[in-house]
Design a protein around this motif. Structure first.
Motif, PDB file in Angstrom:
ATOM      1  N   PHE A  58       0.826  -1.196   0.000  1.00  0.00           N
ATOM      2  CA  PHE A  58       0.000   0.000   0.000  1.00  0.00           C
ATOM      3  C   PHE A  58       0.866   1.254   0.000  1.00  0.00           C
ATOM      4  CE2 PHE A  58      -2.565  -3.213   2.336  1.00  0.00           C
ATOM      5  CZ  PHE A  58      -3.610  -3.317   1.418  1.00  0.00           C
ATOM      6  N   LYS A  59       0.746   2.038  -1.069  1.00  0.00           N
ATOM      7  CA  LYS A  59       1.376   3.360  -1.066  1.00  0.00           C
ATOM      8  C   LYS A  59       0.586   4.310  -0.179  1.00  0.00           C
ATOM      9  CE  LYS A  59       4.160   6.664  -1.980  1.00  0.00           C
ATOM     10  NZ  LYS A  59       5.412   6.721  -1.221  1.00  0.00           N
ATOM     11  N   SER A  60      -0.726   4.113  -0.128  1.00  0.00           N
ATOM     12  CA  SER A  60      -1.569   4.869   0.796  1.00  0.00           C
ATOM     13  C   SER A  60      -2.710   3.962   1.230  1.00  0.00           C
ATOM     14  CB  SER A  60      -2.133   6.130   0.121  1.00  0.00           C
ATOM     15  OG  SER A  60      -3.019   6.810   0.998  1.00  0.00           O
ATOM     16  N   LEU A  61      -2.998   3.971   2.510  1.00  0.00           N
ATOM     17  CA  LEU A  61      -4.108   3.180   3.051  1.00  0.00           C
ATOM     18  C   LEU A  61      -4.773   3.991   4.150  1.00  0.00           C
ATOM     19  CD1 LEU A  61      -5.738   0.545   3.208  1.00  0.00           C
ATOM     20  CD2 LEU A  61      -4.009  -0.346   4.781  1.00  0.00           C
ATOM     21  N   ASN A  62      -6.033   4.349   3.928  1.00  0.00           N
ATOM     22  CA  ASN A  62      -6.787   5.109   4.912  1.00  0.00           C
ATOM     23  C   ASN A  62      -7.950   4.286   5.419  1.00  0.00           C
ATOM     24  OD1 ASN A  62      -6.068   7.995   5.606  1.00  0.00           O
ATOM     25  ND2 ASN A  62      -5.716   7.988   3.391  1.00  0.00           N
ATOM     26  N   GLY A  63      -8.018   4.123   6.729  1.00  0.00           N
ATOM     27  CA  GLY A  63      -9.082   3.350   7.350  1.00  0.00           C
ATOM     28  C   GLY A  63      -8.615   2.022   7.911  1.00  0.00           C
ATOM     29  N   LEU A  64      -7.387   1.645   7.627  1.00  0.00           N
ATOM     30  CA  LEU A  64      -6.788   0.423   8.165  1.00  0.00           C
ATOM     31  C   LEU A  64      -5.330   0.689   8.496  1.00  0.00           C
ATOM     32  CD1 LEU A  64      -8.007  -2.556   5.930  1.00  0.00           C
ATOM     33  CD2 LEU A  64      -8.579  -2.142   8.322  1.00  0.00           C
TER      34      LEU A  64
END
Length: 331
Positions: A58-64
């Motif tokens: 993941f280069k970006s992960l929002n919510g986890l």
């Protein structure tokens, strides 16, 4: 008709590797996009995921809170096999995902919308996705928004790649080189993988500019970068850290091998006439620092290499000096 670029896994991996983005720190430009997905689509989770050989990263992960997952259970692994968006309205009712550990357990994925991240040359390297924990339909307007944002992700990757190269030498910029150092530090901390840093600059460079002019100085910088690129291994990274100062990052390399490599670079540069008007011969001085727990950050690692470089210059230039084990206590 079958799309050959969707079937060519080695070429897809090569396209991903060209971005040199795996295992880099989070960046605001990418996080803003996943934040927008969550806000506009009203989903609890959004990710920019890239499919490596055997993992989803993941280069970006929002919510986890995660950095990667095995590839064989990634929804994204299905997304990259097609050109169209992949929509899953209820994962419990989908034979591909009903037994997936992320469906039957945390985070309890029920619906998914993924847009392939297609490179300019046509390879799907990952996805931008919206994930919900309840079954849902994604309407055409929401899918169109995801598609536009996915195009922005690819543009960010392209801009990032361009910005990482120094215009004069083609070496990594200081920012990009520090990113490579951070990656080496992470591998050292997690898996005890060795790495060494070679820091060097051109001896008496000011005299070159003063006696022959700045164009001649640029020619010398360019020539030395070309020499180093030809000598280094494919896994090594060359960076221009500022002015006439360079760094070479040697992964999987301990102090003794790094010192031998530095000596080889030093001798080759001294023995090579750099073409120009006029042709010039120059020397360089090297500081060598193997990564250690005593200097666990880019700044501290650079500092001890810089101390060794100073020692090489103080003791006569055109030579290699190795960082002392107690150098960190003097920084």
């Amino acid at each position: 008709m079958l799309d050959p670029k969707l079937m060519d896994e080695p070429a897809r991996i090569a396209a991903l590797d060209r971005y040199d983005v795996l295992d880099t720190p989070r960046e605001p430009g990418f996080d803003r996009i996943t934040n927008l997905v969550r806000s506009i689509l009203g989903v609890p989770i959004s990710a920019i995921s890239l499919l490596d050989r055997d993992r989803q990263w993941f280069k970006s992960l929002n919510g986890l809170d995660a950095s990667e997952t095995p590839r064989d259970i990634a929804f994204c692994d299905y997304t990259i096999r097609q050109r169209a968006p992949m929509i899953v309205t209820d994962a419990h009712a989908d034979a591909r995902f009903c037994d997936n550990p992320y469906v039957i357990g945390d985070p309890n994925i029920r619906s998914y919308a993924g847009i392939p991240l297609e490179t300019p040359d046509g390879y799907n390297i990952g996805s931008l996705c919206a994930i919900d924990i309840v079954p849902r339909q994604f309407d055409p307007g929401q899918i169109a928004i995801l598609q536009n944002l996915a195009a922005l992700v690819v543009e960010q990757l392209e801009l990032r790649r361009i910005a990482e190269r120094d215009h004069l030498t083609g070496a990594l910029t200081r920012r990009a080189f520090l990113g490579e150092m951070n990656r080496a530090i992470a591998l050292f901390e997690r898996h005890q993988r060795p790495a060494s840093l070679l820091l060097f600059d051109i001896d008496h460079f000011k005299q070159i500019n003063d006696n022959h002019g700045h164009p001649a100085g640029d020619q010398v910088i360019r020539g030395i970068a070309r020499l180093c690129t030809g000598l280094q291994r494919p896994s090594d990274s060359l960076g221009r850290l500022g002015g006439e100062e360079f760094g070479i990052l040697l992964p999987e390399t301990g102090q003794e091998d790094a010192a031998r490599a530095a000596q080889r670079f030093c001798e080759t540069i001294a023995a090579t006439e750099i073409p120009g008007t006029p042709p010039l011969r120059v020397t360089v001085s090297f500081g060598v620092a193997e990564l250690r727990s005593d200097w666990p950050t880019c700044e501290s690692w650079l500092a001890v290499a810089d101390m060794a470089l100073y020692e090489a210059k103080r003791s006569g230039r055109n030579r290699v000096a190795i960082a002392r084990h107690d150098a960190s206590h003097a920084t």
